[in-house]
Design a protein around this motif. Structure first.
Motif, mmCIF file in Angstrom:
data_model
loop_
_atom_site.group_PDB
_atom_site.id
_atom_site.type_symbol
_atom_site.label_atom_id
_atom_site.label_comp_id
_atom_site.label_asym_id
_atom_site.label_seq_id
_atom_site.Cartn_x
_atom_site.Cartn_y
_atom_site.Cartn_z
ATOM 1 N N UNK A 8 -8.468 -0.781 1.967
ATOM 2 C CA UNK A 8 -8.178 0.656 1.984
ATOM 3 C C UNK A 8 -9.425 1.493 1.719
ATOM 4 N N UNK A 9 -10.555 0.833 1.475
ATOM 5 C CA UNK A 9 -11.802 1.560 1.259
ATOM 6 C C UNK A 9 -12.208 1.706 -0.190
ATOM 7 N N UNK A 10 -11.462 1.136 -1.121
ATOM 8 C CA UNK A 10 -11.788 1.226 -2.547
ATOM 9 C C UNK A 10 -12.696 0.050 -2.901
ATOM 10 N N UNK A 11 -13.997 0.226 -2.703
ATOM 11 C CA UNK A 11 -14.960 -0.864 -2.845
ATOM 12 C C UNK A 11 -15.150 -1.397 -4.266
ATOM 13 N N UNK A 12 -14.924 -0.616 -5.336
ATOM 14 C CA UNK A 12 -15.040 -1.215 -6.674
ATOM 15 C C UNK A 12 -14.107 -2.408 -6.889
ATOM 16 N N UNK A 13 -13.093 -2.555 -6.055
ATOM 17 C CA UNK A 13 -12.180 -3.696 -6.181
ATOM 18 C C UNK A 13 -12.885 -5.021 -5.885
ATOM 19 N N UNK A 14 -14.035 -4.977 -5.230
ATOM 20 C CA UNK A 14 -14.810 -6.197 -4.990
ATOM 21 C C UNK A 14 -15.152 -6.846 -6.333
ATOM 22 N N UNK A 15 -15.432 -6.034 -7.348
ATOM 23 C CA UNK A 15 -15.738 -6.556 -8.683
ATOM 24 C C UNK A 15 -14.528 -7.319 -9.233
ATOM 25 N N UNK A 18 -4.051 -5.281 -16.094
ATOM 26 C CA UNK A 18 -4.051 -3.956 -16.719
ATOM 27 C C UNK A 18 -5.445 -3.342 -16.718
ATOM 28 N N UNK A 19 -6.471 -4.158 -16.945
ATOM 29 C CA UNK A 19 -7.848 -3.643 -16.992
ATOM 30 C C UNK A 19 -8.352 -3.284 -15.600
ATOM 31 N N UNK A 20 -8.101 -4.167 -14.637
ATOM 32 C CA UNK A 20 -8.687 -3.980 -13.305
ATOM 33 C C UNK A 20 -7.802 -3.179 -12.360
ATOM 34 N N UNK A 39 0.831 -1.209 0.000
ATOM 35 C CA UNK A 39 0.000 0.000 0.000
ATOM 36 C C UNK A 39 0.860 1.252 0.000
ATOM 37 N N UNK A 40 1.915 1.268 0.796
ATOM 38 C CA UNK A 40 2.743 2.470 0.905
ATOM 39 C C UNK A 40 3.607 2.740 -0.314
ATOM 40 N N UNK A 41 3.907 1.727 -1.122
ATOM 41 C CA UNK A 41 4.671 2.017 -2.340
ATOM 42 C C UNK A 41 3.748 2.303 -3.526
ATOM 43 N N UNK A 42 2.431 2.156 -3.323
ATOM 44 C CA UNK A 42 1.487 2.549 -4.361
ATOM 45 C C UNK A 42 0.834 1.433 -5.140
ATOM 46 N N UNK A 43 1.153 0.171 -4.851
ATOM 47 C CA UNK A 43 0.571 -0.919 -5.615
ATOM 48 C C UNK A 43 -0.924 -1.093 -5.362
ATOM 49 N N UNK A 44 -1.446 -0.530 -4.311
ATOM 50 C CA UNK A 44 -2.874 -0.618 -4.046
ATOM 51 C C UNK A 44 -3.669 0.498 -4.698
ATOM 52 N N UNK A 45 -2.997 1.423 -5.341
ATOM 53 C CA UNK A 45 -3.649 2.588 -5.945
ATOM 54 C C UNK A 45 -3.828 2.365 -7.446
ATOM 55 N N UNK A 46 -5.085 2.327 -7.876
ATOM 56 C CA UNK A 46 -5.391 2.081 -9.286
ATOM 57 C C UNK A 46 -4.701 3.095 -10.192
ATOM 58 N N UNK A 71 -3.865 -7.527 -4.907
ATOM 59 C CA UNK A 71 -4.050 -6.074 -4.824
ATOM 60 C C UNK A 71 -5.499 -5.678 -4.538
ATOM 61 N N UNK A 72 -6.510 -6.297 -5.172
ATOM 62 C CA UNK A 72 -7.888 -5.896 -4.860
ATOM 63 C C UNK A 72 -8.263 -6.091 -3.391
ATOM 64 N N UNK A 73 -7.673 -7.069 -2.736
ATOM 65 C CA UNK A 73 -7.937 -7.259 -1.305
ATOM 66 C C UNK A 73 -7.403 -6.061 -0.536
ATOM 67 N N UNK A 74 -6.215 -5.593 -0.906
ATOM 68 C CA UNK A 74 -5.632 -4.415 -0.276
ATOM 69 C C UNK A 74 -6.479 -3.185 -0.604
ATOM 70 N N UNK A 75 -6.953 -3.093 -1.853
ATOM 71 C CA UNK A 75 -7.791 -1.956 -2.239
ATOM 72 C C UNK A 75 -9.088 -1.924 -1.433
ATOM 73 N N UNK A 76 -9.729 -3.079 -1.255
ATOM 74 C CA UNK A 76 -10.960 -3.128 -0.454
ATOM 75 C C UNK A 76 -10.660 -2.731 0.984
#
Length: 138
Positions: free
Chosen positions: A102-109, A87-89, A23-30, A95-100
């Motif tokens: 972090x509060x980024x709920x579209x990663x559930x898709x 690339x699409x997602x 998360x801190x190096x940015x891999x969780x940020x779309x 990463x989507x688990x980390x995104x969720x």
């Protein structure tokens, strides 16, 4: 002898540490991932290179040796599908688990897509390809 509880605790702590670093190096940020895949920012590629360098050193210290074998028939199409999905997602399966988290709920898709994709792979493998059982994850 280690107990199951100690192993579980070690895995949880390692997972939390990995999630924190990722998360801190940015891999969780779309947006950061998109910038990497569109070659707008090479910082993420350098992070990958650093990770590869570290694991090469660890493998050398542990004297891990692997004999190269034949490439599995599913590696190339699997790599193409994996890279396209990433690339699409904006995320590989972790990463989507980390995104969720972090509060980024579209990663559930994306998580649903990963599970559905692995189930479809297993179905297609059983019906058409007949590669070994472990080639589709789940």
């Amino acid at each position: 002898m280690r107990t199951r509880g100690a192993v579980l605790l070690g895995n949880v702590l390692a997972g939390l540490a990995l999630g924190f670093v990722v998360t801190n190096i940015g891999f969780g940020d779309y947006t950061e991932l998109n910038r990497m895949f569109t070659f707008q920012d090479l910082r993420m590629f350098l992070a990958f290179a650093g990770a590869v360098a570290i694991i090469v050193c660890v493998f050398a210290l542990l004297r891990v040796r692997r004999t190269p074998g034949r490439i599995h028939a599913g590696v190339v199409p699997g790599a193409v599908l994996f890279g396209t999905g990433w690339a699409v997602s904006g995320g590989c399966p972790a990463i989507p688990i980390i995104q969720v988290a972090s509060g980024y709920l579209p990663a559930v898709i994306t998580i649903v897509g990963v599970v559905v994709g692995m189930r479809l792979c297993r179905w297609a493998n059983g019906r058409y390809f007949h590669l070994d059982r472990g080639s589709c994850g789940l």
